[in-house]
Enzyme design. Structure first.
Site, mmCIF file in Angstrom:
data_model
loop_
_atom_site.group_PDB
_atom_site.id
_atom_site.type_symbol
_atom_site.label_atom_id
_atom_site.label_comp_id
_atom_site.label_asym_id
_atom_site.label_seq_id
_atom_site.Cartn_x
_atom_site.Cartn_y
_atom_site.Cartn_z
ATOM 1 C CD GLU A 1 -2.134 1.008 3.113
ATOM 2 O OE1 GLU A 1 -2.469 2.014 3.718
ATOM 3 O OE2 GLU A 1 -2.284 -0.139 3.575
ATOM 4 C CG HIS B 1 -4.007 -7.010 7.452
ATOM 5 N ND1 HIS B 1 -3.406 -6.844 6.212
ATOM 6 C CD2 HIS B 1 -4.681 -5.862 7.682
ATOM 7 C CE1 HIS B 1 -3.706 -5.654 5.725
ATOM 8 N NE2 HIS B 1 -4.469 -5.032 6.599
ATOM 9 C CG ASN C 1 -5.186 -4.079 2.220
ATOM 10 O OD1 ASN C 1 -4.628 -4.319 1.166
ATOM 11 N ND2 ASN C 1 -4.840 -3.105 3.000
HETATM 12 P P1 FDA Z 1 -13.244 -7.483 13.787
HETATM 13 O O1 FDA Z 1 -11.966 -7.322 14.508
HETATM 14 O O2 FDA Z 1 -13.597 -6.505 12.735
HETATM 15 O O3 FDA Z 1 -14.455 -7.467 14.843
HETATM 16 C C1 FDA Z 1 -14.445 -8.180 16.053
HETATM 17 C C2 FDA Z 1 -15.297 -7.455 17.082
HETATM 18 O O4 FDA Z 1 -15.468 -8.298 18.219
HETATM 19 C C3 FDA Z 1 -14.688 -6.166 17.617
HETATM 20 O O5 FDA Z 1 -15.612 -5.119 17.508
HETATM 21 C C4 FDA Z 1 -14.354 -6.478 19.074
HETATM 22 O O6 FDA Z 1 -14.475 -5.367 19.939
HETATM 23 C C5 FDA Z 1 -15.380 -7.552 19.404
HETATM 24 N N1 FDA Z 1 -14.954 -8.447 20.497
HETATM 25 C C6 FDA Z 1 -13.752 -9.066 20.627
HETATM 26 N N2 FDA Z 1 -13.720 -9.808 21.741
HETATM 27 C C7 FDA Z 1 -14.930 -9.671 22.336
HETATM 28 C C8 FDA Z 1 -15.505 -10.195 23.534
HETATM 29 N N3 FDA Z 1 -14.818 -11.025 24.332
HETATM 30 N N4 FDA Z 1 -16.770 -9.822 23.864
HETATM 31 C C9 FDA Z 1 -17.480 -8.976 23.055
HETATM 32 N N5 FDA Z 1 -16.981 -8.454 21.909
HETATM 33 C C10 FDA Z 1 -15.725 -8.798 21.548
HETATM 34 N N6 FDA Z 1 -8.365 -4.450 6.262
HETATM 35 C C11 FDA Z 1 -8.670 -4.205 4.969
HETATM 36 O O7 FDA Z 1 -9.146 -5.093 4.253
HETATM 37 N N7 FDA Z 1 -8.429 -2.959 4.447
HETATM 38 C C12 FDA Z 1 -7.875 -1.948 5.173
HETATM 39 O O8 FDA Z 1 -7.695 -0.830 4.676
HETATM 40 C C13 FDA Z 1 -7.523 -2.225 6.532
HETATM 41 N N8 FDA Z 1 -6.902 -1.271 7.311
HETATM 42 C C14 FDA Z 1 -6.704 -1.512 8.661
HETATM 43 C C15 FDA Z 1 -6.206 -0.497 9.469
HETATM 44 C C16 FDA Z 1 -6.078 -0.703 10.850
HETATM 45 C C17 FDA Z 1 -5.506 0.391 11.711
HETATM 46 C C18 FDA Z 1 -6.470 -1.946 11.415
HETATM 47 C C19 FDA Z 1 -6.365 -2.201 12.890
HETATM 48 C C20 FDA Z 1 -6.968 -2.955 10.604
HETATM 49 C C21 FDA Z 1 -7.086 -2.754 9.230
HETATM 50 N N9 FDA Z 1 -7.610 -3.743 8.405
HETATM 51 C C22 FDA Z 1 -7.839 -3.492 7.067
HETATM 52 C C23 FDA Z 1 -7.970 -5.081 8.935
HETATM 53 C C24 FDA Z 1 -9.476 -5.304 9.112
HETATM 54 O O9 FDA Z 1 -10.064 -4.220 9.792
HETATM 55 C C25 FDA Z 1 -9.685 -6.611 9.897
HETATM 56 O O10 FDA Z 1 -9.095 -7.663 9.161
HETATM 57 C C26 FDA Z 1 -11.167 -6.913 10.103
HETATM 58 O O11 FDA Z 1 -11.805 -5.906 10.836
HETATM 59 C C27 FDA Z 1 -11.355 -8.246 10.818
HETATM 60 O O12 FDA Z 1 -12.733 -8.594 10.768
HETATM 61 P P2 FDA Z 1 -13.345 -9.636 11.778
HETATM 62 O O13 FDA Z 1 -14.776 -9.840 11.393
HETATM 63 O O14 FDA Z 1 -12.459 -10.822 11.827
HETATM 64 O O15 FDA Z 1 -13.273 -8.980 13.241
#
Ligand code: FDA
Length: 491
Positions: free
Chosen positions: A347, A430, A468
């Protein structure tokens, strides 16, 4: 303790959770979703930008945790961005209703078909490329920046410079689609609407423009009237009951992180969508404290999706520069995936520091040759990750090759300003894997050794997808939930 019975319960409101909720609600099922983070829309609290971090900036921390800007002090609040620190790697995750979609850069990239087939040899790639990926693009509102706007807009100098330099060094560039509404962006440039991408908003949330999940899947699911989202509800552990139902111990907190109620939820069907690290923590911890049955594959095939950050400083800053004004939304990438010796995608990332720091930032995505493993450390009561420099050796070689080739063609130095030695091997956005589709689960995400438990999030992808990941996570969740519903799993 307050006890709630919910037939279908989803933990987590990120991509996997939001897709599951929508399709189940459309099928007429009542769904309860537990999310540890805040419902920002309902709270009415605005997101803060990167130059003035406020409430949304970090999950219960005293200091900001953005990779290069951890200098601002904070009053602990249930903010949107969290970081889990391990010995050799730091993993950033999103918290709040919408999960990672609140904090991410919105880059909506479809994996290369050949790599998708390599990672998922048992899936029908045709069906994914003809049905699930197009469906996901539509639901997530994926769009592409206008080329003329990109050419003219001062906020995209960093992309234009990045692309020109890449071409000079002999690399191929690609346009990267995004869920940020580019028509909105054109209006914000003309000051016709409030600014977001041009106001350094992204990793602490966007107040406008970005189609995060609360505006897409979750909104549609709520509109059915069948979904209830309980925010600030953190699931601590899960018990399997004799009748094969589940009991969850849940802590409700306030926005300072203080527990205000201990609650119990009973459910017949449970969907784990807590994100890779959240889902693994719940499974492994529940196993340690409740003897919760887990399959031997849980925790295995974990990877950082080849994330490796690096950057370049210009030797002659005044002759180049990436611009003092920068959009937070990346639209450009360098595609070197077909190179047999140095396959990577990177990126061309923004670095909106409010001044021209004459620095280019890159987040490389590499193959993951050596996978890691996640386990639970019962003594210290936390996750432990078997992952060190040996897992990132090839990624580092690729970053070194890339930076040297760019510098040879364009001038500049490896950025010691951003990272200690110019390499950010420990930056992971990721996290993927640990509960791999078809290994720890059946072919549709139903967990082995269980009758009523499903995993639908990033942990299904075996540590790597080459781009991503959220488009792939969403597509896999669509595929799994469609088939689970068809098989009457939720009847
Ligand atoms: P995700 O992490 O989205 O959701 C899980 C949820 O569960 C969270 O809201 C969390 O709070 C909740 N949770 C966890 N444990 C819990 C518990 N015990 N009780 C209740 N709730 C709980 N990807 C991409 O494709 N393009 C991009 O541009 C980017 N850029 C990027 C920037 C930054 C700064 C980050 C941190 C990440 C990215 N990503 C990305 C990655 C992308 O955001 C990530 O892969 C996905 O959000 C993952 O999706 P999931 O559905 O796996 O879980």
């Amino acid at each position: 303790k307050e006890i709630t019975d919910a037939p279908i319960l989803i933990i987590g409101s990120g991509y996997g959770g939001a897709v599951s909720a929508l399709r189940l609600c459309e099928a007429g099922k009542k769904v309860v979703m537990l999310e540890m983070g805040l419902n920002w829309e309902k709270s009415g609290i605005p997101f803060s930008n990167m130059l003035k971090p406020g409430k949304s900036a970090a999950w219960l921390k005293k200091k900001t945790i953005a990779p290069f800007m951890n200098i601002f002090s904070l009053t602990p609040f249930t903010g949107t961005l969290d970081r889990m620190d391990f010995e050799h790697i730091n993993i950033w995750v999103g918290r709040g209703v919408g999960g990672g979609s609140l904090v991410n850069g919105g880059m909506a990239v479809t994996p290369k078909e050949s790599y998708f087939k390599e990672v998922f040899p048992d899936l029908d790639a045709n069906k994914f490329y003809n049905t699930y990926f197009p469906l996901v693009h539509k639901e997530l509102k994926v769009n592409v920046i206008g080329e003329q706007f990109l050419k003219d807009c001062p906020y995209y100098k960093f992309t234009r410079v990045g692309e020109a330099e890449a071409h000079k060094a002999g690399f191929k560039t690609i346009r990267v689609p995004n869920v940020y509404d580019f028509q909105y962006m054109e209006k914000e440039y003309k000051n016709e609407v409030p600014r977001s991408a041009f106001n350094t908003e992204v990793i602490y949330g966007n107040n406008h423009g970005k189609n995060s999940l609360d505006k897409t899947y979750l909104k549609k699911a709520l509109d059915t009237g069948n979904l209830e989202i309980l925010d600030l509800h953190c699931v601590d552990n899960i018990k399997l009951n004799e009748d094969k139902t589940y009991t969850l111990n849940v802590q409700q907190t306030d926005t300072s992180g203080t527990v205000v109620a201990d609650k119990v939820f009973n459910c017949t069907k449970l969907i784990l969508a807590a994100g890779t690290m959240g889902t693994l923590k719940l499974l492994l911890k529940s196993n340690a404290v409740n003897n919760f049955p887990i399959h031997e594959q849980i925790g295995k095939s974990w990877g950082n999706n080849g994330n490796f950050m690096t950057g370049r400083n210009w030797v002659k800053p005044l002759s180049g520069g990436t611009g003092a004004k920068q959009s937070t939304i990346p639209v450009g990438g360098i595609d070197n995936w077909e190179d047999k010796e140095h396959p990577f995608f990177t990126e061309i990332a923004p670095l909106p520091m409010g001044m021209d720091v004459a620095t280019a930032l890159y987040l490389l995505i590499n193959r993951v040759d050596k996978k890691g493993e996640v386990s639970y450390d019962s003594i210290n009561k936390k996750l432990s990750l078997n992952w060190d420099q040996s897992n990132t050796t090839k990624m580092r070689e690729n970053a070194d090759y890339f930076i040297k080739k760019m510098n040879r063609a364009n001038g500049g130095t490896r950025s010691h300003f951003l990272f200690n030695n110019g390499f950010g091997a420990d930056v992971c956005y990721h996290p993927l894997g640990g509960c791999v589709l078809g290994k720890a689960t059946n072919e549709y995400g139903k967990l082995n050794n269980h009758d009523n438990l499903y995993v639908l999030d990033g942990s299904l992808i075996p540590g790597t997808i080459g781009v991503n990941p959220f488009v792939t996570i969403t597509a896999i969740a669509e595929y799994c939930i469609e088939n689970l519903i068809r098989q009457n799993e939720f009847a």
